[in-house]
Write an enzyme that holds these catalytic residues in place. Structure first.
Site, short mmCIF file in Angstrom:
data_model
loop_
_atom_site.label_atom_id
_atom_site.label_comp_id
_atom_site.label_asym_id
_atom_site.label_seq_id
_atom_site.Cartn_x
_atom_site.Cartn_y
_atom_site.Cartn_z
N PHE A 147 36.85 40.15 44.89
CA PHE A 147 38.25 40.28 44.48
C PHE A 147 38.38 39.61 43.12
O PHE A 147 38.30 38.38 43.00
CB PHE A 147 39.22 39.64 45.46
CG PHE A 147 40.65 39.79 45.00
CD1 PHE A 147 41.33 40.97 45.20
CD2 PHE A 147 41.29 38.77 44.33
CE1 PHE A 147 42.63 41.15 44.75
CE2 PHE A 147 42.60 38.92 43.88
CZ PHE A 147 43.26 40.11 44.09
N ASP A 232 33.41 33.90 38.30
CA ASP A 232 34.86 33.95 38.48
C ASP A 232 35.27 32.78 39.37
O ASP A 232 35.12 32.83 40.59
CB ASP A 232 35.25 35.29 39.11
CG ASP A 232 36.75 35.43 39.33
OD1 ASP A 232 37.46 34.41 39.28
OD2 ASP A 232 37.21 36.56 39.55
N LYS A 261 44.92 30.46 37.86
CA LYS A 261 45.67 29.86 38.97
C LYS A 261 45.98 28.39 38.73
O LYS A 261 46.96 28.06 38.09
CB LYS A 261 44.96 30.11 40.29
CG LYS A 261 44.92 31.59 40.66
CD LYS A 261 44.55 31.81 42.09
CE LYS A 261 44.43 33.29 42.43
NZ LYS A 261 45.68 34.04 42.35
#
Length: 406
Positions: A147, A232, A261
């Protein structure tokens, strides 16, 4: 005297959203109105312990006072210039982030998906200009179950049909291999490979942790093959796993890191590609950009986030309380939990499907004052703010035990 305006109820506010908001999310039926630390409060005054932390965007808690002060201070001075001009916050942010990660250069963006898209562009440019891959033939190897976001290019290399179905045609140039399989990865890498792009821990897939040595193997393989290792760390990074970065658990340093984030402290969207100078050095004016990327408000908050991480306090809390989380979940195996994976204050918990789906378990926990979110099937994710106390964590585990027993 004018009567104060009546606050609309949870049900009224949810109904009001229905005709005007695109239905791209299926949120739990709670309407949050305020928050502090690890707790949120809904419009009717009910309090909930937040065990999701905005998918790790709130690693330092809701309204962390250090970050709020940095934001307030910058709001009174300057919020945006665009990158048409310099601003007095960006250099400090970039330098401190590069030092924190052990890399050289920073490309500031806004969202995690933007960081991934930026890395795809940079890896391809590097392949053509530095590696010598023939024009338009560069490939990037990714892992199944990934993801990395939901933009058109990113869903082109997703294996989640919910994310892909109905959004083609897809962007070419990606090869998908099984996660945690070095042999498959080696077979997919060739002279056209610009990069291997993976999550050190797959979050959306259910906090899937690779075998010890996998990340070391990826680093060695990419070095031998002359391609980039892009990690990531948008969900796994910035203290979540008990280290600043999840790759540190194997002592590896990728060629490029993707951060987001928690980098914005839950206040503003902040993301970045942080990489070796040889990698980000391929970009020239006009080839890539963002009006809001690197804005002074984001840079001020990002610098404050780096300052919190430099103390090591949050990494230590995640490591120590991660033991409490792991031990608590271990005690529930066979009592409704069929398996789990955890590292630091992050866990994917597989509930017996006979007890309920992940969504149903999340709703039952909400009734107990605990907010979590499901992922696939009967799996729920636990990712509380790193400011959570041991008492609060044990309370959440107790609520999970109660829900499973019921």
């Amino acid at each position: 005297m004018t009567a104060p305006a009546r606050t609309r109820s949870t049900a009224e506010l949810i109904r009001a959203e229905e005709p005007v908001l695109a239905h791209n999310y299926h949120p739990l039926p709670v309407v949050v109105a305020r928050a502090e630390g690890t707790w949120v409060e809904d419009v009717e005054g009910r309090r909930y312990l937040d065990m999701l932390a905005g998918y790790s965007a709130l690693n330092f808690g809701h309204r962390n006072p250090v970050l709020i002060e940095a934001a307030h201070r910058q709001l009174d001075r300057l919020t945006l210039t665009s990158r048409a001009f310099h601003n007095d916050q960006l250099a400090e942010f970039a330098q401190s982030l590069a030092e924190l990660t052990g890399l050289d250069m920073v490309l500031p963006m806004n969202t995690g998906a933007e960081a991934v898209e930026s890395a795809v562009k940079v890896a391809r440019k590097w392949a053509y200009e530095v590696k010598g891959v023939p024009a338009d033939r560069a490939t990037i190897v990714v892992a199944a179950g990934n993801f990395h976001g939901r933009t058109t290019t990113i869903v082109s290399f997703s294996t989640d049909e919910t994310a892909r179905a109905g959004f083609g045609p897809f962007t070419p140039g990606f090869r998908i291999v099984p996660y945690n399989d070095l042999a498959a990865l080696e077979a997919a890498v060739d002279e056209t490979t610009a990069a291997v792009l993976i999550e050190p821990i797959q979050g959306e897939a259910g906090v899937v942790i690779p075998d010890e040595g996998y990340l070391t193997g990826v680093r060695e393989l990419t070095r031998r093959a002359g391609c980039l290792f892009v990690a990531d760390e948008i969900q796994s990074g910035l203290g979540r796993t008990g280290r600043t970065l999840a790759v540190e658990h194997e002592g590896v340093l990728p060629d490029a890191l993707l951060l987001g984030k928690a980098l914005g402290g839950g206040i503003v969207p902040v993301s970045a590609v942080v990489a070796r100078r040889e990698v980000l050095g391929v970009l020239r004016p006009g080839e890539h950009g963002s009006t809001f990327g690197g804005n002074p408000l984001a840079a001020a908050v990002g610098s404050a986030v780096v300052g919190l991480l430099k103390t090591g306090h949050f990494q230590l809390r995640a490591a120590e309380l991660g033991v409490v989380l792991r031990d608590g979940l271990t005690s529930l195996v066979g009592k409704g939990v069929v398996g789990f994976r955890s590292r630091g204050l992050w866990a994917g918990v597989d509930v017996d499907p006979a007890i309920g789906t992940g969504r149903e378990i999340s709703e039952r926990l909400m009734a107990e004052g605990i907010l979590v979110k499901d992922t696939h099937g009967s799996t729920i994710r636990l990712a509380p703010p790193l400011t959570i106390t041991e008492e609060e964590l044990r309370s959440a585990l107790g609520a999970l035990e109660k829900v499973l027993a019921a």
